[in-house]
Design a protein around this motif. Structure first.
Motif, mmCIF file in Angstrom:
data_model
loop_
_atom_site.group_PDB
_atom_site.id
_atom_site.type_symbol
_atom_site.label_atom_id
_atom_site.label_comp_id
_atom_site.label_asym_id
_atom_site.label_seq_id
_atom_site.Cartn_x
_atom_site.Cartn_y
_atom_site.Cartn_z
ATOM 1 N N VAL A 290 -3.612 -7.949 1.834
ATOM 2 C CA VAL A 290 -2.216 -8.215 2.227
ATOM 3 C C VAL A 290 -1.913 -7.439 3.508
ATOM 4 C CG1 VAL A 290 -1.371 -8.632 -0.120
ATOM 5 C CG2 VAL A 290 -1.395 -6.316 0.789
ATOM 6 N N LYS A 291 -0.810 -7.807 4.166
ATOM 7 C CA LYS A 291 -0.359 -7.035 5.336
ATOM 8 C C LYS A 291 0.151 -5.681 4.837
ATOM 9 C CE LYS A 291 -0.967 -10.039 8.644
ATOM 10 N NZ LYS A 291 -2.440 -9.935 8.455
ATOM 11 N N ALA A 292 -0.095 -4.662 5.604
ATOM 12 C CA ALA A 292 0.265 -3.316 5.163
ATOM 13 C C ALA A 292 1.763 -3.169 4.921
ATOM 14 C CB ALA A 292 -0.187 -2.291 6.201
ATOM 15 N N GLY A 293 2.559 -3.629 5.854
ATOM 16 C CA GLY A 293 3.999 -3.443 5.711
ATOM 17 C C GLY A 293 4.383 -2.030 6.098
ATOM 18 N N ARG A 294 5.665 -1.791 6.150
ATOM 19 C CA ARG A 294 6.176 -0.566 6.748
ATOM 20 C C ARG A 294 5.756 0.699 5.988
ATOM 21 N NH1 ARG A 294 12.501 0.013 8.099
ATOM 22 N NH2 ARG A 294 12.536 2.275 8.336
ATOM 23 N N GLU A 295 6.029 0.688 4.692
ATOM 24 C CA GLU A 295 5.843 1.902 3.892
ATOM 25 C C GLU A 295 4.367 2.295 3.803
ATOM 26 O OE1 GLU A 295 6.946 5.163 1.898
ATOM 27 O OE2 GLU A 295 8.086 3.786 3.162
ATOM 28 N N ILE A 296 3.536 1.303 3.527
ATOM 29 C CA ILE A 296 2.107 1.573 3.376
ATOM 30 C C ILE A 296 1.496 1.963 4.718
ATOM 31 C CG2 ILE A 296 -0.089 0.598 2.615
ATOM 32 C CD1 ILE A 296 2.039 1.091 0.422
ATOM 33 N N ALA A 297 1.948 1.315 5.785
ATOM 34 C CA ALA A 297 1.458 1.645 7.123
ATOM 35 C C ALA A 297 1.743 3.114 7.431
ATOM 36 C CB ALA A 297 2.131 0.743 8.152
ATOM 37 N N ARG A 298 2.913 3.555 7.036
ATOM 38 C CA ARG A 298 3.276 4.962 7.260
ATOM 39 C C ARG A 298 2.316 5.880 6.501
ATOM 40 N NH1 ARG A 298 5.596 8.609 4.573
ATOM 41 N NH2 ARG A 298 6.369 7.318 2.872
ATOM 42 N N ARG A 299 2.070 5.528 5.259
ATOM 43 C CA ARG A 299 1.272 6.422 4.435
ATOM 44 C C ARG A 299 -0.200 6.425 4.826
ATOM 45 N NH1 ARG A 299 3.643 4.456 -1.205
ATOM 46 N NH2 ARG A 299 1.770 5.381 -2.079
ATOM 47 N N LEU A 300 -0.682 5.288 5.323
ATOM 48 C CA LEU A 300 -2.100 5.230 5.686
ATOM 49 C C LEU A 300 -2.315 5.337 7.191
ATOM 50 C CD1 LEU A 300 -3.586 2.530 3.284
ATOM 51 C CD2 LEU A 300 -3.835 5.005 3.185
ATOM 52 N N ARG A 301 -1.234 5.639 7.933
ATOM 53 C CA ARG A 301 -1.362 5.775 9.391
ATOM 54 C C ARG A 301 -1.935 4.509 10.026
ATOM 55 N NH1 ARG A 301 -1.855 11.681 9.935
ATOM 56 N NH2 ARG A 301 -0.168 12.371 8.590
ATOM 57 N N LEU A 302 -1.417 3.375 9.602
ATOM 58 C CA LEU A 302 -1.869 2.100 10.144
ATOM 59 C C LEU A 302 -0.714 1.403 10.844
ATOM 60 C CD1 LEU A 302 -3.803 0.738 7.015
ATOM 61 C CD2 LEU A 302 -4.816 1.718 9.066
ATOM 62 N N ASP A 303 -0.977 0.237 11.408
ATOM 63 C CA ASP A 303 0.101 -0.602 11.908
ATOM 64 C C ASP A 303 0.595 -1.506 10.783
ATOM 65 O OD1 ASP A 303 0.322 0.358 14.391
ATOM 66 O OD2 ASP A 303 -0.823 -1.238 15.388
#
Lengths: 246, 246
Positions: free
Chosen positions: B111-124
């Motif tokens: 799935v697309k990371a999305g905002r919250e997960i991107a923050r936690r995994l340092r991704l876009d």
DNA sequence: TTCGTAAAGTTGGGACTCCAAGTGTTCTTC
DNA sequence: GAAGAACACTTGGAGTCCCAACTTTACGAA
């Protein structure tokens, strides 16, 4: 989702959205029960239930005689967990937490261990333990209630014979200097409804559950101290960092 | 305490005492709303509120059309935290937990990371992550919902190219064998009201809050995997043991 | 201008009622 | 005896009304 959701959910979702997008900023008053019934065309029960749900979520806070208000941003509570840190760190960390002015009051007294504490400290029920109760405040608001129990013979009195010293911070450090080393911390975390005494001490609005951390410090197979940390679930987040060594 | 407590509290305390001392053993039916109003000489509102409070505490469970029943003893959920253990231990530990028959279903998908997960995994936000959803059951009853997110390039597919393998248990072990070592686990724990999807998956009765654990596995300054563990606060206790090394 | 009181508004507890949806049990019919 | 229908009962959502305790505001007297 479908359309035949409970009525109160409509109110909850609408208000939650307004809080999320800033239409209702922190501190803003929420429409009163009477206003909600009119605005949403619902009964008082639904309006009241919606407010209760939002309060339980920690998004709003109810003040009797005044109204409901959007809560301030919840404070981050970092609880460092490292091999080499002072294991009283939770309290030290509180102090620095997010630049808030933090204080804590505490009071120690000898009490009978009782069943539960005796179990946790491997004592007899009739044995005496030192009970210390802390109320932790940031910016004057009570935020955390901690109660710790130590076997009397290991207790504060031994390390702080001078009465009334605000010596909590370095108690465990002094114990360590005396050759008693903490080798393990065991915790049990669960949520529950606060007890009346806790609601009083923490100034809890109705509907807010608490996080209850039962913590026991061990030195080998000997338990040194056990404590109950009660944190309102809506105000704090416990953040653990557990470095695993090289 | 005093005597002019709210009426519903009298009902709560009486029933709680009866559950505690075994007069109402696990599984026993609680008097119905109508019976409570008669027996305690209170209104339906008070009776209903008392039942809701006990349900929120996890002492009883309500079944529509049937009645309220005393809950079975809550299951202990040991979550070992040691330097040298398999860091997938929560799941392994579940299996042995208290002699209960434990199972878990899981399903992975990109799935697309999305905002919250991107923050936690340092991704876009637009980056792809592998989302895995577990439902953990003991004796058939859903007990825990865990959702983990891994960067796609570190994900399952790399370590388990053969599709459909029940390879969760040793994924992190294999990563470790491949030279990726977990050096730190950071967790954030808080309580909240369950979301509808969670209530569905966990078969939650109303009024039960959940414990939400946000966990991120780090390798140095690189986050490997982040997960959300949602545990009904009334069913489980998370037990942590944090050995502090020699 | 200050102080004290009265009035209006608000929350939280409570009583009573109604209804939809679900569960158990009984009773009738085949 | 088995199957299905009817009935009684229970929960959970919702509405309405009432009251005590508290806060806020407005107003009038000193």
């Amino acid at each position: 989702m479908t359309g035949n959701d409970p009525v109160y959910l409509r109110v909850v979702e609408e208000l939650r959205a307004q809080i999320a997008d800033g239409t209702l900023p922190p501190g803003a008053p929420i429409p009163s029960r009477a206003q909600l019934t009119q605005r949403f065309r619902v009964g008082e029960t639904a309006a009241r239930h919606a407010l209760r749900v939002l309060a339980a979520e920690g998004l709003i806070i109810g003040k009797v005689g005044s109204g409901h208000y959007v809560r301030e941003k919840s404070v981050l509570y970092p609880l460092q967990r490292c091999r080499n840190i002072d294991h009283d760190a939770p309290f030290a960390a509180d102090m620095q937490a997010g630049g808030h002015r933090a204080t804590w009051d505490w009071r120690s007294e000898p009490v009978k261990a009782g069943r539960e504490i005796a179990r946790r400290l491997r004592l007899d029920e009739a044995d005496t333990v030192i009970r210390t109760r802390y109320v932790f405040r940031t910016d004057g608001k009570p935020m955390q209630l901690a109660t710790s129990y130590e076997p009397a013979e290991l207790g504060r009195a031994q390390f702080f014979p001078e009465e009334g010293t605000n010596g909590r911070k370095s108690l465990l450090a002094r114990m360590s200097a005396a050759g008693i080393k903490i080798t393990d911390i065991r915790e049990s975390v669960h949520t529950r409804v606060p007890e009346p005494a806790e609601s009083d001490l923490l100034d809890l609005p109705t509907g807010v559950h608490v996080l209850h951390v039962e913590r026991t410090h061990w030195s080998g197979d000997r338990p040194l101290e056990t404590s109950d940390i009660v944190v309102p679930g809506d105000r704090f987040r416990l953040v653990y960092s557990v470095p695993l060594g090289a």
